[in-house]
Structure formats: structure tokens, C-alpha cells
Enzyme design. Structure first.
Site, PDB file in Angstrom:
ATOM      1  N   ASP A  99       0.865  -1.168   0.000  1.00  0.00           N
ATOM      2  CA  ASP A  99       0.000   0.000   0.000  1.00  0.00           C
ATOM      3  C   ASP A  99       0.909   1.227   0.000  1.00  0.00           C
ATOM      4  O   ASP A  99       1.757   1.362   0.885  1.00  0.00           O
ATOM      5  CB  ASP A  99      -0.860  -0.031   1.276  1.00  0.00           C
ATOM      6  CG  ASP A  99      -2.238   0.522   1.069  1.00  0.00           C
ATOM      7  OD1 ASP A  99      -2.334   1.599   0.470  1.00  0.00           O
ATOM      8  OD2 ASP A  99      -3.206  -0.112   1.523  1.00  0.00           O
ATOM      9  N   ASP A 205      -2.793   4.715  -2.294  1.00  0.00           N
ATOM     10  CA  ASP A 205      -3.804   5.252  -1.373  1.00  0.00           C
ATOM     11  C   ASP A 205      -4.177   6.685  -1.736  1.00  0.00           C
ATOM     12  O   ASP A 205      -3.306   7.507  -2.046  1.00  0.00           O
ATOM     13  CB  ASP A 205      -3.219   5.213   0.044  1.00  0.00           C
ATOM     14  CG  ASP A 205      -4.229   5.625   1.101  1.00  0.00           C
ATOM     15  OD1 ASP A 205      -5.135   4.831   1.375  1.00  0.00           O
ATOM     16  OD2 ASP A 205      -4.105   6.745   1.645  1.00  0.00           O
ATOM     17  N   GLU A 263      -6.426   4.250  -5.820  1.00  0.00           N
ATOM     18  CA  GLU A 263      -7.704   4.456  -5.144  1.00  0.00           C
ATOM     19  C   GLU A 263      -8.269   5.799  -5.604  1.00  0.00           C
ATOM     20  O   GLU A 263      -7.639   6.835  -5.425  1.00  0.00           O
ATOM     21  CB  GLU A 263      -7.523   4.468  -3.625  1.00  0.00           C
ATOM     22  CG  GLU A 263      -8.856   4.577  -2.909  1.00  0.00           C
ATOM     23  CD  GLU A 263      -8.737   4.929  -1.427  1.00  0.00           C
ATOM     24  OE1 GLU A 263      -9.682   4.665  -0.693  1.00  0.00           O
ATOM     25  OE2 GLU A 263      -7.701   5.499  -1.019  1.00  0.00           O
ATOM     26  N   HIS A 338     -11.046  -2.593   3.487  1.00  0.00           N
ATOM     27  CA  HIS A 338     -10.933  -2.318   4.931  1.00  0.00           C
ATOM     28  C   HIS A 338     -11.611  -1.007   5.326  1.00  0.00           C
ATOM     29  O   HIS A 338     -11.454  -0.572   6.461  1.00  0.00           O
ATOM     30  CB  HIS A 338      -9.454  -2.249   5.285  1.00  0.00           C
ATOM     31  CG  HIS A 338      -8.775  -1.125   4.567  1.00  0.00           C
ATOM     32  ND1 HIS A 338      -8.617  -1.111   3.198  1.00  0.00           N
ATOM     33  CD2 HIS A 338      -8.274   0.049   5.018  1.00  0.00           C
ATOM     34  CE1 HIS A 338      -8.042   0.026   2.845  1.00  0.00           C
ATOM     35  NE2 HIS A 338      -7.815   0.748   3.924  1.00  0.00           N
ATOM     36  N   ASP A 339     -12.290  -0.336   4.399  1.00  0.00           N
ATOM     37  CA  ASP A 339     -12.860   0.975   4.681  1.00  0.00           C
ATOM     38  C   ASP A 339     -14.370   0.974   4.866  1.00  0.00           C
ATOM     39  O   ASP A 339     -14.985   2.042   4.926  1.00  0.00           O
ATOM     40  CB  ASP A 339     -12.503   1.970   3.562  1.00  0.00           C
ATOM     41  CG  ASP A 339     -11.082   2.474   3.691  1.00  0.00           C
ATOM     42  OD1 ASP A 339     -10.516   2.402   4.801  1.00  0.00           O
ATOM     43  OD2 ASP A 339     -10.527   2.934   2.671  1.00  0.00           O
TER      44      ASP A 339
HETATM   45  O1  TEU Z   1      -9.002   5.944   2.138  1.00  0.00           O
HETATM   46  C1  TEU Z   1      -9.318   7.131   1.464  1.00  0.00           C
HETATM   47  C2  TEU Z   1     -10.681   7.597   1.712  1.00  0.00           C
HETATM   48  O2  TEU Z   1     -11.128   8.524   1.099  1.00  0.00           O
HETATM   49  C3  TEU Z   1     -11.427   6.934   2.836  1.00  0.00           C
HETATM   50  O3  TEU Z   1     -11.369   7.820   3.886  1.00  0.00           O
HETATM   51  C4  TEU Z   1     -12.823   6.630   2.546  1.00  0.00           C
HETATM   52  O4  TEU Z   1     -13.506   7.728   1.996  1.00  0.00           O
HETATM   53  C5  TEU Z   1     -13.488   6.270   3.839  1.00  0.00           C
HETATM   54  O5  TEU Z   1     -12.686   5.403   4.576  1.00  0.00           O
HETATM   55  C6  TEU Z   1     -14.807   5.617   3.596  1.00  0.00           C
HETATM   56  O6  TEU Z   1     -15.338   5.321   4.824  1.00  0.00           O
HETATM   57  C7  TEU Z   1      -7.671   5.616   2.291  1.00  0.00           C
HETATM   58  C8  TEU Z   1      -7.518   4.332   3.086  1.00  0.00           C
HETATM   59  O7  TEU Z   1      -8.093   3.272   2.389  1.00  0.00           O
HETATM   60  C9  TEU Z   1      -8.063   4.534   4.449  1.00  0.00           C
HETATM   61  O8  TEU Z   1      -8.001   3.360   5.215  1.00  0.00           O
HETATM   62  C10 TEU Z   1      -7.255   5.620   5.109  1.00  0.00           C
HETATM   63  O9  TEU Z   1      -7.779   5.915   6.359  1.00  0.00           O
HETATM   64  C11 TEU Z   1      -7.220   6.891   4.265  1.00  0.00           C
HETATM   65  O10 TEU Z   1      -6.935   6.635   2.906  1.00  0.00           O
HETATM   66  C12 TEU Z   1      -6.130   7.794   4.755  1.00  0.00           C
HETATM   67  O11 TEU Z   1      -4.901   7.264   4.402  1.00  0.00           O
END
Ligand code: TEU
Length: 573
Positions: A99, A205, A263, A338-339
Site C-alpha cells: 500500500d 492510497d 484508489e 478495509h474501509d
Molecule cells: O481511504 C481514502 C478515503 O477517502 C477513505 O477515507 C474513505 O472515503 C473512507 O474510509 C470511507 O469510509 C484511504 C484508506 O483506504 C483509508 O483506510 C485511510 O484511512 C485513508 O486513505 C487515509 O490514508
């Protein structure tokens, strides 16, 4: 014209290191734990692994806040563990993706510390520093009205140097200033460090937040409930985004046979997406378009209620399945990461009577579409969201907790928060981060610690890998069969052309489509997203052979009777 590539044919398994397997009993998953399960991962039919961040980090956002890109978060292991992991993957023909979190660093990164030292620090410009605004009452205000994605203002005051810095996520995740060329070069060197070690690519990311509108203008006040507003139109996919990606590609990626998946947040339209992945533009291999995980997000906020509609999934699926071939681009096929919450709990059903069928049906949806397939650890056994009985204290993720607390603050102490908890139960990031359920032992075999970093889901005694191994009818066996079929028939599934059956286009219950190879093999996919039985008729596929799911060898004139949440797959060859 088909251009075959290993990364197009890959099946990628996302590992969330904290929750995969704890080898030393400290309550947190680790690299030796991952290494010990490579044969299991291989047995699924997976060809690549994407590992969420393992770098050195104070863990304010579970490693998405990196303090040293060339070192490892000590509880996960060491650099030499990563080298063993790379070797172990490669011996098994598995690629390893890391990542790449370079839209921001941790506030503990040496670059940021130096940037904080003074306004004339050589690294001052590596981040976004701005003077305060002073309002009519002489009160100090942030430079603009942007909201942080995790709540509050996107700006943090730095008393010592009398300026604010920008952090689109947590205040401990300051945004890097990509307009600074020295900063970009330093980041490229860190990428090469890993590619030289043998890593096969990156999930990038927050990829499209790296270029922001140069003036950082105020966002329109569209949400009357909050002081701070979403500035996405100014901080996502900014004017220099493509320039940075091309530079990254020329200076770094093109020197390696590596894979890149960006992403893509906030940007959803076909034209913008195509500009990142159309082959002749030489930018990224593929993207995670956020629309698939946002389907049940509310209009102003993720945690506002919004019912999932199958027609939305159909629209998104058709859009990308049809448009990628048009501009010779490539995309991902995924539903979980994971989000957010698990797809089975949000888009299908995790009720005991439907869960197994629903998990298989979603595996069929993912396994039959064109694109690079991504699955999240635990998806292969039908892991689901946390139960409704979990209270606020059981959740650990900062995003959900911040949201809950902001609502509580507005409503006042003692207010009824059950509606917010219901939404968290569906969409909180904790759901995608639950400890892996290996067996029915204490803590699901994930950890021997009396206090694992996160609570294990209550259902682990029934839902675990050991219980499904050796059972031909299990979700696990189904995933293995689906992935084997996908690999055997790449031209139908990985590279096939999608067509939705017109007759069922508007159904909110069933999704019916075909996938066709360039040489005329066609597969028919029937998916029931509802808890009712459905008779699907007029298929004009009499005599087609069953490939997966359901009983009965061939398709009859009467069509197919789908049980609740059932998926069926037939072929004309
Ligand atoms: O996620 C980017 C992001 O925009 C997320 O915040 C998303 O909108 C949100 O989690 C939806 O609930 C990435 C990673 O995948 C995330 O785990 C990180 O927290 C974030 O970037 C910051 O690095």
C-alpha cells in the site's frame, strides 16, 4: 483486440496485517503470521496479495500514517520478515503489492518534523502551510472552510510557527505538497526501495488527492448542518494529477514489471476515469472507483441512512464493464475492503438462513466479471459484519468513532444514539477489519492473547476456515471452484464482454447477464439478490450446461427457479 497481461488476470487477496494472524501472542497480527498462511492463500486460487500498510507508524490511522517508508512497524516484524514474505510469495507464484500512502505522511515523519521547525525550513514547502484568516471579530480562523474527511476542519493550527497546515484526514496525517519537486523525488526513491526488494506493485492510497486546486478555494456551503464543508471539488483530481502519475510512471514504474492500482475517491464520471486507465495514456493499470462501496452512503455523509438498491449495482456494473473496452482501459472488480462494511451484510444478507447462499452468490458476481478481481481476507468463508449487540465501546476505528462523537455532541449527553449505531453496524470500517476467523478456538485462532487489538466477531465458532475446509458445500469450496473456473476460462470471464439481459434490467431482485469470449463462448449468470424465490424465464439458452451453483445438469425451457440469494452459472460450450 486482447492484450493479455498478468495483472489483468490476477486475483488479489487483501490482507489487513493487524487482523490476519498473530504469531507471537501480542494481540496484533504480524508478518510471520502471514508467511505461515501462504499455502492457504495459494490454495484459494489467489495469484497476488495486497497488504495494507506495514511501515513504521504511530498508528493513528492503522498505518495509513507513515513515519518512515523504509522501515516496518515493529510489532508487525522486521525488514527481513518482509524479505521472507516476498520470497515465500514468489516461490508460490504469488505477487506481492504494498500500500503506497503518499498523499500524506504521519506528523512523526522526519520530513514533517523538519517542516515544522520554522517558516524558512527547507522542508516547509513539502506540506501545505497557510496563514490564518482573521474574522470580523478579530478571531483566528482556518485558511479555508474545508472539512476533514474524518470530521472537523481540514486545517490544524501550529502555534510555534503561527500558521495552519492542511490535513484532509487526521491532524496527524499532514498532506504532502506534490507541487514540490524535491518532495516528489524523495517519494519516488522510497518507491524504488521496495520495487528493488522485489515487490510487484502498489495500491496507491488516496491517489487522486495528490493534486489540489492551487488556490485552495472555499467550498460552497452545501451542508447547512456543519461549519466545515466538503472541498472535494477542489482537492480531488486537481489540475496536475495526470502530470504526477505520468512522471511517477516514467521515473519509477516503467523500470519494473509492476502493477499499479489507484484508489479513486470522489471522481466517478466515465471520462475522468478513462483518463487514468486508457492504455495509450500510460498512466495507471487500474483503479478502485469508489462507487461500488458508496452505494449505500447517505447524501451528506457515509453514515446517513440510504437503502441499497440492486438497480444501482446494475448501473455501476454495466457502466464499467461496457466502458472499459471502449477506451481500451482496465478496471478492478471488487466489493469489499478495509474501509467499510462487508458486502454480504450490506448488499445481500447475513441472516443465518441466507448467509451461505448469499456469500456464494456474491462470489459468483465477482468471479464472473471482467477486470482484476480483489477480495478481502475472510470473504472466502463468508465473514460478515459485527452483530447488532455490539456497543460503541466495541468499535475501535477512528472514522466511526469521530462521527458518533460529533453527533453525540450535537444531540447532547444521554441522547438516543441507536440510529447511528445501526449505521455503524452496516458501514463502520471495523467490519472490514475484523480478526480473521481461522477456527473455533479462543479468539477464532487469530491470537492467543487475552486482549487482541480488536474484538473478534461473535459468530466465529460457526464461521471459520477449519469448519469449512474439507466440506464440498462450503463457501470456501465455492470460492475455490469459482476462481479455478475463472482461471480456466479467462477469455469468458477476465476478458469477456458483458451484456445485461434486457428483460430483467429493472428488477430490484434479480441480476441476469452474460459474459462472452471473443471466440463465442457465452456464460449466463443468474443472481438473486432477494429473500424471495424467482422463476427466471425466456432465457433462450435451452440445453446450456451448468457450470456452477444450483442443481440439474442442463437449462430447460422453463428457465431457472432461483432460491433466495442463489446464484447460477451456465455455459453454451
Ligand atoms: O481511504 C481514502 C478515503 O477517502 C477513505 O477515507 C474513505 O472515503 C473512507 O474510509 C470511507 O469510509 C484511504 C484508506 O483506504 C483509508 O483506510 C485511510 O484511512 C485513508 O486513505 C487515509 O490514508
Amino acid at each position: 483486440q486482447l492484450t493479455r497481461k498478468w495483472w489483468k488476470e490476477a486475483v488479489v487477496y487483501q490482507i489487513y496485517p493487524a487482523s490476519f494472524l498473530d504469531s507471537n501472542g501480542d494481540g496484533l497480527g504480524d508478518l510471520p503470521g502471514i508467511i505461515s498462511k501462504l499455502d492457504y492463500i495459494k490454495s484459494l486460487g489467489v495469484t497476488a496479495i495486497w497488504m495494507s500498510p506495514i511501515y513504521k507508524s504511530p498508528q493513528h490511522d492503522m498505518g495509513y500514517d507513515v513515519s518512515d517508508y523504509r522501515d516496518i512497524h515493529q510489532p508487525y516484524g522486521s525488514l527481513s520478515d518482509v524479505e521472507h514474505l516476498i520470497q515465500g510469495c514468489h516461490e508460490r507464484g504469488i505477487k506481492l503489492l504494498l500500500d503506497l500512502v503518499v498523499n500524506h505522511t504521519s506528523h512523526e515523519h522526519a520530513w514533517f518534523k523538519e517542516s515544522c521547525q520554522s517558516r524558512s525550513s527547507p522542508k516547509r514547502d513539502w506540506y501545505f502551510w497557510r496563514d490564518p484568516k482573521i474574522d470580523a471579530n478579530g478571531v483566528r480562523r482556518p485558511p479555508n472552510n474545508w472539512a476533514s474527511i474524518f470530521g472537523g476542519s481540514a486545517w490544524t493550527w501550529h502555534e510555534e510557527t503561527g500558521q495552519y497546515y492542511l490535513s484532509l484526514f487526521l491532524p496527524s496525517q499532514p498532506d504532502l505538497n506534490w507541487t514540490n519537486e524535491d518532495m516528489r523525488k524523495a517519494t519516488y526513491a522510497d518507491m524504488e526501495f521496495w520495487l528493488d526488494k522485489g515487490v510487484d506493485g502498489f495500491r496507491i492510497d488516496s491517489m487522486n488527492l495528490m493534486s489540489k486546486h492551487p488556490d485552495l478555494p472555499d467550498a460552497p456551503a452545501t451542508n447547512p448542518d456543519t461549519e466545515f464543508q466538503s472541498g472535494a471539488m477542489y482537492f480531488a483530481s486537481g489540475p496536475r494529477m495526470h502530470e504526477y502519475i505520468r512522471e511517477m510512471r516514467e521515473k519509477v514504474f516503467d523500470k519494473y514489471d509492476c502493477m499499479t492500482v489507484g484508489e479513486l475517491g470522489f471522481t466517478k464520471d466515465e471520462k475522468s476515469v478513462s483518463e487514468y486507465v486508457a492504455e495509450d495514456r500510460h498512466e495507471l493499470n487500474m483503479l478502485f472507483t469508489g462507487d461500488i462501496v458508496d452505494m449505500d452512503f447517505g447524501p451528506n455523509h457515509k453514515y446517513e441512512h440510504c437503502d441499497f438498491k440492486l438497480s444501482t449495482l446494475k448501473e455501476i456494473t454495466s457502466l464499467w464493464q461496457n466502458s472499459m473496452p471502449k477506451f481500451n482501459g482496465w478496471n478492478t472488480v471488487y466489493m469489499d475492503n478495509h474501509d467499510s462494511g462487508r458486502s454480504i451484510s450490506r448488499y445481500a444478507s447475513d441472516l443465518p438462513q441466507y448467509r451461505e447462499q448469499a456469500a456464494k452468490m456474491l462470489a459468483m458476481y465477482l468471479g464472473t466479471l471482467s477486470g482484476t478481481l480483489f477480495m478481502l481476507q475472510g470473504q472466502e468463508i463468508g465473514m460478515a459484519n459485527v452483530p447488532e449487540s455490539w456497543g460503541f465501546e466495541d468499535y475501535v476505528d477512528v472514522e466511526g468513532k469521530n462521527y458518533y462523537n460529533s453527533v453525540l455532541e450535537k444531540r447532547g449527553p444521554g441522547a438516543d444514539m441507536s440510529d447511528v449505531l445501526r449505521e455503524m453496524r452496516l458501514k463502520a470500517r471495523d467490519n472490514g477489519r475484523l480478526p480473521m476467523q481461522w477456527n473455533a478456538d479462543k479468539n477464532s485462532g487469530f491470537s492467543t492473547s487475552p486482549t487482541p487489538w480488536m474484538r473478534v466477531n461473535d459468530d466465529y465458532k460457526q464461521w471459520n476456515v477449519a469448519a469449512q475446509e474439507g466440506d464440498d458445500g462450503s463457501v470456501l469450496a465455492f470460492w475455490r471452484e469459482m476462481l479455478a473456473l475463472r482461471q480456466r476460462e479467462k477469455d469468458v470471464f477476465v476478458y469477456g464482454r458483458f451484456a445485461m439481459l434486457e428483460e430483467y434490467k429493472d428488477s430490484e431482485d434479480v441480476f441476469v447477464y452474460t459474459m462472452t469470449s471473443y471466440d463465442g463462448k457465452t456464460a449466463l449468470v443468474l443472481l438473486n439478490f432477494s429473500d424471495a424465490e424467482h422463476q427466471v424465464v425466456d432465457l433462450k439458452c435451452e440445453g446450456w450446461r451448468r457450470l456452477l451453483g444450483g442443481e440439474g445438469e442442463r437449462l430447460s425451457l422453463d428457465g431457472v427457479r432461483l432460491k433466495p440469494y442463489e446464484g447460477r452459472l451456465y455455459g453454451n460450450w
